[in-house]
Design a protein around this motif. Structure first.
Motif, PDB file in Angstrom:
ATOM      1  N   SER A 112       0.825  -1.209   0.000  1.00 19.33           N
ATOM      2  CA  SER A 112       0.000   0.000   0.000  1.00 19.33           C
ATOM      3  C   SER A 112       0.856   1.255   0.000  1.00 19.33           C
ATOM      4  O   SER A 112       0.588   2.209  -0.747  1.00 19.33           O
ATOM      5  CB  SER A 112      -0.954   0.005   1.198  1.00 19.33           C
ATOM      6  OG  SER A 112      -0.245  -0.167   2.409  1.00 19.33           O
ATOM      7  N   GLU A 113       1.944   1.246   0.810  1.00 17.25           N
ATOM      8  CA  GLU A 113       2.792   2.432   0.929  1.00 17.25           C
ATOM      9  C   GLU A 113       3.511   2.769  -0.374  1.00 17.25           C
ATOM     10  O   GLU A 113       3.807   3.932  -0.647  1.00 17.25           O
ATOM     11  CB  GLU A 113       3.826   2.231   2.041  1.00 17.25           C
ATOM     12  CG  GLU A 113       3.240   2.139   3.426  1.00 17.25           C
ATOM     13  CD  GLU A 113       2.803   0.721   3.794  1.00 17.25           C
ATOM     14  OE1 GLU A 113       2.708  -0.121   2.855  1.00 17.25           O
ATOM     15  OE2 GLU A 113       2.544   0.454   4.967  1.00 17.25           O
ATOM     16  N   VAL A 114       3.794   1.752  -1.207  1.00 16.32           N
ATOM     17  CA  VAL A 114       4.578   1.977  -2.421  1.00 16.32           C
ATOM     18  C   VAL A 114       3.886   2.959  -3.366  1.00 16.32           C
ATOM     19  O   VAL A 114       4.539   3.731  -4.067  1.00 16.32           O
ATOM     20  CB  VAL A 114       4.871   0.643  -3.140  1.00 16.32           C
ATOM     21  CG1 VAL A 114       3.600   0.023  -3.704  1.00 16.32           C
ATOM     22  CG2 VAL A 114       5.890   0.840  -4.246  1.00 16.32           C
ATOM     23  N   PHE A 115       2.551   2.967  -3.401  1.00 16.56           N
ATOM     24  CA  PHE A 115       1.836   3.830  -4.337  1.00 16.56           C
ATOM     25  C   PHE A 115       1.958   5.310  -3.973  1.00 16.56           C
ATOM     26  O   PHE A 115       1.832   6.175  -4.839  1.00 16.56           O
ATOM     27  CB  PHE A 115       0.361   3.415  -4.414  1.00 16.56           C
ATOM     28  CG  PHE A 115       0.160   2.058  -5.011  1.00 16.56           C
ATOM     29  CD1 PHE A 115       0.334   1.852  -6.373  1.00 16.56           C
ATOM     30  CD2 PHE A 115      -0.160   0.968  -4.219  1.00 16.56           C
ATOM     31  CE1 PHE A 115       0.180   0.595  -6.924  1.00 16.56           C
ATOM     32  CE2 PHE A 115      -0.326  -0.290  -4.758  1.00 16.56           C
ATOM     33  CZ  PHE A 115      -0.154  -0.480  -6.124  1.00 16.56           C
ATOM     34  N   ILE A 116       2.217   5.593  -2.721  1.00 14.79           N
ATOM     35  CA  ILE A 116       2.421   6.987  -2.315  1.00 14.79           C
ATOM     36  C   ILE A 116       3.645   7.562  -3.013  1.00 14.79           C
ATOM     37  O   ILE A 116       3.660   8.727  -3.416  1.00 14.79           O
ATOM     38  CB  ILE A 116       2.581   7.086  -0.781  1.00 14.79           C
ATOM     39  CG1 ILE A 116       1.314   6.595  -0.086  1.00 14.79           C
ATOM     40  CG2 ILE A 116       2.901   8.519  -0.352  1.00 14.79           C
ATOM     41  CD1 ILE A 116       1.432   6.484   1.424  1.00 14.79           C
ATOM     42  N   SER A 117       4.681   6.721  -3.177  1.00 14.18           N
ATOM     43  CA  SER A 117       5.933   7.200  -3.770  1.00 14.18           C
ATOM     44  C   SER A 117       5.822   7.468  -5.267  1.00 14.18           C
ATOM     45  O   SER A 117       6.682   8.133  -5.846  1.00 14.18           O
ATOM     46  CB  SER A 117       7.064   6.191  -3.507  1.00 14.18           C
ATOM     47  OG  SER A 117       6.833   4.985  -4.189  1.00 14.18           O
ATOM     48  N   VAL A 118       4.774   6.944  -5.925  1.00 14.48           N
ATOM     49  CA  VAL A 118       4.579   7.201  -7.361  1.00 14.48           C
ATOM     50  C   VAL A 118       3.292   7.994  -7.599  1.00 14.48           C
ATOM     51  O   VAL A 118       2.699   7.941  -8.676  1.00 14.48           O
ATOM     52  CB  VAL A 118       4.580   5.889  -8.181  1.00 14.48           C
ATOM     53  CG1 VAL A 118       5.949   5.237  -8.143  1.00 14.48           C
ATOM     54  CG2 VAL A 118       3.524   4.922  -7.676  1.00 14.48           C
ATOM     55  N   LYS A 119       2.877   8.716  -6.598  1.00 13.64           N
ATOM     56  CA  LYS A 119       1.609   9.447  -6.647  1.00 13.64           C
ATOM     57  C   LYS A 119       1.540  10.414  -7.826  1.00 13.64           C
ATOM     58  O   LYS A 119       0.496  10.567  -8.461  1.00 13.64           O
ATOM     59  CB  LYS A 119       1.413  10.204  -5.334  1.00 13.64           C
ATOM     60  CG  LYS A 119       0.119  10.994  -5.262  1.00 13.64           C
ATOM     61  CD  LYS A 119       0.009  11.734  -3.933  1.00 13.64           C
ATOM     62  CE  LYS A 119      -1.245  12.594  -3.892  1.00 13.64           C
ATOM     63  NZ  LYS A 119      -1.348  13.334  -2.612  1.00 13.64           N
ATOM     64  N   LYS A 120       2.659  11.073  -8.163  1.00 16.18           N
ATOM     65  CA  LYS A 120       2.675  12.060  -9.241  1.00 16.18           C
ATOM     66  C   LYS A 120       2.265  11.458 -10.578  1.00 16.18           C
ATOM     67  O   LYS A 120       1.644  12.119 -11.400  1.00 16.18           O
ATOM     68  CB  LYS A 120       4.078  12.672  -9.375  1.00 16.18           C
ATOM     69  CG  LYS A 120       4.451  13.639  -8.259  1.00 16.18           C
ATOM     70  CD  LYS A 120       5.833  14.219  -8.511  1.00 16.18           C
ATOM     71  CE  LYS A 120       6.240  15.188  -7.406  1.00 16.18           C
ATOM     72  NZ  LYS A 120       7.598  15.746  -7.637  1.00 16.18           N
ATOM     73  N   GLN A 121       2.629  10.204 -10.799  1.00 18.07           N
ATOM     74  CA  GLN A 121       2.373   9.582 -12.101  1.00 18.07           C
ATOM     75  C   GLN A 121       1.141   8.680 -12.114  1.00 18.07           C
ATOM     76  O   GLN A 121       0.696   8.255 -13.175  1.00 18.07           O
ATOM     77  CB  GLN A 121       3.604   8.770 -12.519  1.00 18.07           C
ATOM     78  CG  GLN A 121       4.784   9.646 -12.928  1.00 18.07           C
ATOM     79  CD  GLN A 121       6.101   8.913 -12.794  1.00 18.07           C
ATOM     80  OE1 GLN A 121       6.599   8.732 -11.707  1.00 18.07           O
ATOM     81  NE2 GLN A 121       6.660   8.495 -13.921  1.00 18.07           N
ATOM     82  N   LEU A 122       0.596   8.417 -10.949  1.00 19.86           N
ATOM     83  CA  LEU A 122      -0.492   7.456 -10.831  1.00 19.86           C
ATOM     84  C   LEU A 122      -1.686   7.803 -11.721  1.00 19.86           C
ATOM     85  O   LEU A 122      -2.235   6.954 -12.422  1.00 19.86           O
ATOM     86  CB  LEU A 122      -0.937   7.363  -9.368  1.00 19.86           C
ATOM     87  CG  LEU A 122      -1.613   6.064  -8.922  1.00 19.86           C
ATOM     88  CD1 LEU A 122      -0.745   4.855  -9.228  1.00 19.86           C
ATOM     89  CD2 LEU A 122      -1.921   6.137  -7.435  1.00 19.86           C
ATOM     90  N   GLY A 123      -2.081   9.061 -11.719  1.00 18.78           N
ATOM     91  CA  GLY A 123      -3.253   9.476 -12.490  1.00 18.78           C
ATOM     92  C   GLY A 123      -3.028   9.505 -13.988  1.00 18.78           C
ATOM     93  O   GLY A 123      -3.997   9.567 -14.759  1.00 18.78           O
ATOM     94  N   LEU A 124      -1.772   9.437 -14.422  1.00 14.80           N
ATOM     95  CA  LEU A 124      -1.446   9.523 -15.848  1.00 14.80           C
ATOM     96  C   LEU A 124      -1.253   8.152 -16.494  1.00 14.80           C
ATOM     97  O   LEU A 124      -1.114   8.056 -17.718  1.00 14.80           O
ATOM     98  CB  LEU A 124      -0.160  10.342 -16.025  1.00 14.80           C
ATOM     99  CG  LEU A 124      -0.158  11.756 -15.412  1.00 14.80           C
ATOM    100  CD1 LEU A 124       1.226  12.391 -15.534  1.00 14.80           C
ATOM    101  CD2 LEU A 124      -1.214  12.632 -16.083  1.00 14.80           C
ATOM    102  N   LEU A 125      -1.252   7.101 -15.682  1.00 17.41           N
ATOM    103  CA  LEU A 125      -0.923   5.776 -16.206  1.00 17.41           C
ATOM    104  C   LEU A 125      -2.096   5.130 -16.933  1.00 17.41           C
ATOM    105  O   LEU A 125      -3.227   5.156 -16.436  1.00 17.41           O
ATOM    106  CB  LEU A 125      -0.498   4.858 -15.051  1.00 17.41           C
ATOM    107  CG  LEU A 125       0.808   5.196 -14.337  1.00 17.41           C
ATOM    108  CD1 LEU A 125       1.007   4.246 -13.161  1.00 17.41           C
ATOM    109  CD2 LEU A 125       1.987   5.113 -15.295  1.00 17.41           C
TER     110      LEU A 125
END
Length: 394
Positions: free
Chosen positions: A148-161
């Motif tokens: 769960s914590e790993v997604f916080i570190s890629v938050k900037k790109q999450l919405g663009l994937l």
């Protein structure tokens, strides 16, 4: 004979992955072959060589030293409750050290040591797996930070994937485990199996994702931006990670109470009605998979039962059952089943991952929830692949 069975097992894994593939024609064979070969190399070194014994021994001793430090804090709080008499208190001795390990991870994060390791190991891995830097980073980060914590570190790109890349990120998170619980695993199963599974699952996650979800990342899209948290003081960070570790320990404890009790109830009901336990029924269902993973035929039902428990509940429930030692499994069967158990591939992880993504981006969280069963399908195949390779090695 074991080699023939193992090769058939690998063919079954490949066939099942192709069966669930989005685009069979786009599967890249070369990176997959390279990663399978690397799995065999690392597996052989870790399980069959003196160098492997030294490496595993070093890791085990390191975690042993950390758990000894953790016990100081646990003993201070719980005192005489620890190891009272001959009975070990599972919650105190196995789960509470997670709090300390989580705090240590926070310190390494704060000092920029972990981000450096994750970024550059991921970059090297991207040269092997034929995927993007983001996917490779996420694979390494998932094995350290957690699903769960790993997604916080890629938050900037999450919405663009696009959804295919999002699937790979979620699949990596489910196929690995968090560093905060590795020490607890080592108290239940042999450290050599934990370390072997961690490394083989890392490659296995990319292998299965490459078959089920093949795609090519364009150079202009292959950009890695890691989200950094708002600057905190050292003690703010430390308090946050300590509480995160405590939440994990409490959550795992609650899940264990619930699932172990429910399984006991269902077993009692089935024994009363059918004369056979629910766990035995699951064992028969999963026994063919256990057999082609390399488990001897006469032990396949028992091994299949442990595999099924892990899938329907979680790895801690299954490891605890295995650690009780009353199944009478051979060395070979124990090795195969042990590495199978080291992952987050179970039904509850679907909700954890979808919830984590949704908390950061609602739209992408809904996408993750929609392919939840396919995530579990792929992550389970990763565990089967790792176990099959170990079956060919031991």
């Amino acid at each position: 004979m074991k080699f023939i069975i193992g090769i058939i097992g690998l063919a079954i894994v490949a066939g099942l992955a192709l069966l669930g593939s989005n685009d069979r024609k786009s599967v890249k064979i070369k990176p997959i072959i390279i990663m399978v070969v690397l799995q065999f190399i690392f597996g052989f070194i870790l399980l069959n060589t003196e160098i492997g014994n030294i490496l595993v021994g070093g890791v085990a001793n390191g975690f042993g030293a950390l758990l000894k430090c953790a016990s100081e804090g646990v003993n201070f709080v719980f005192g005489g409750m620890v190891n009272k008499g001959v009975t070990s208190v599972f919650f105190i001795n196995v789960l509470m050290p997670i709090v300390f390990i989580s705090a240590l991870i926070g310190i390494l994060q704060y000092c920029k040591i972990l981000p450096f390791i994750i970024k550059y190991v991921g970059l090297a891995l991207s040269k092997v797996n034929g995927m993007g830097q983001l996917e490779s980073y996420n694979g390494i980060a998932s094995a350290i930070l957690g699903q769960s914590e790993v997604f916080i570190s890629v938050k900037k790109q999450l919405g663009l994937l696009p959804k295919n890349r999002l699937y790979t990120l979620c699949a990596s998170a489910m196929s690995t485990v968090s560093a905060s619980v590795v020490g607890s695993y080592m108290l239940l199963i042999k450290p050599r199996y934990v370390v072997t599974a961690l490394i083989l699952n890392l490659f296995g996650g990319f292998i299965i994702a490459s078959i089920i979800n093949p795609y090519t990342v364009k150079p202009e899209d292959d950009i890695l931006e890691v989200e950094e948290k708002e600057k905190q003081s050292f003690f703010e960070m430390l308090g946050e990670y300590i509480m995160d570790g405590f939440k994990v320990a409490i959550t795992v404890g609650a899940m264990l109470i619930g699932f172990v009790s429910i399984i006991a109830l269902i077993n009692a009901i089935f024994k009363g009605i059918c004369g056979i336990s629910f766990q035995d029924i699951l064992g028969y269902i999963f026994s063919p998979f256990a057999f082609f993973m390399g488990v001897p035929f006469n032990e396949a039902v028992k091994a299949g039962g442990i595999m099924a428990i892990k899938l329907v509940s979680n790895e801690f429930v299954a490891m605890t059952t295995l650690a009780q030692g009353n199944l009478g499994l051979s060395y070979r069967a124990t090795a195969i089943v042990s590495v199978f158990l080291v992952s987050f591939a179970n039904f509850s992880s679907i909700g954890i991952i979808a919830g984590a993504v949704k908390g950061l981006n609602e739209k992408q969280g809904n996408v993750a929830a929609r392919f939840g069963l396919k995530l579990l399908y792929g992550a389970t195949l990763v565990s089967v692949l790792t176990a099959t390779i170990v079956g060919l090695i031991v």
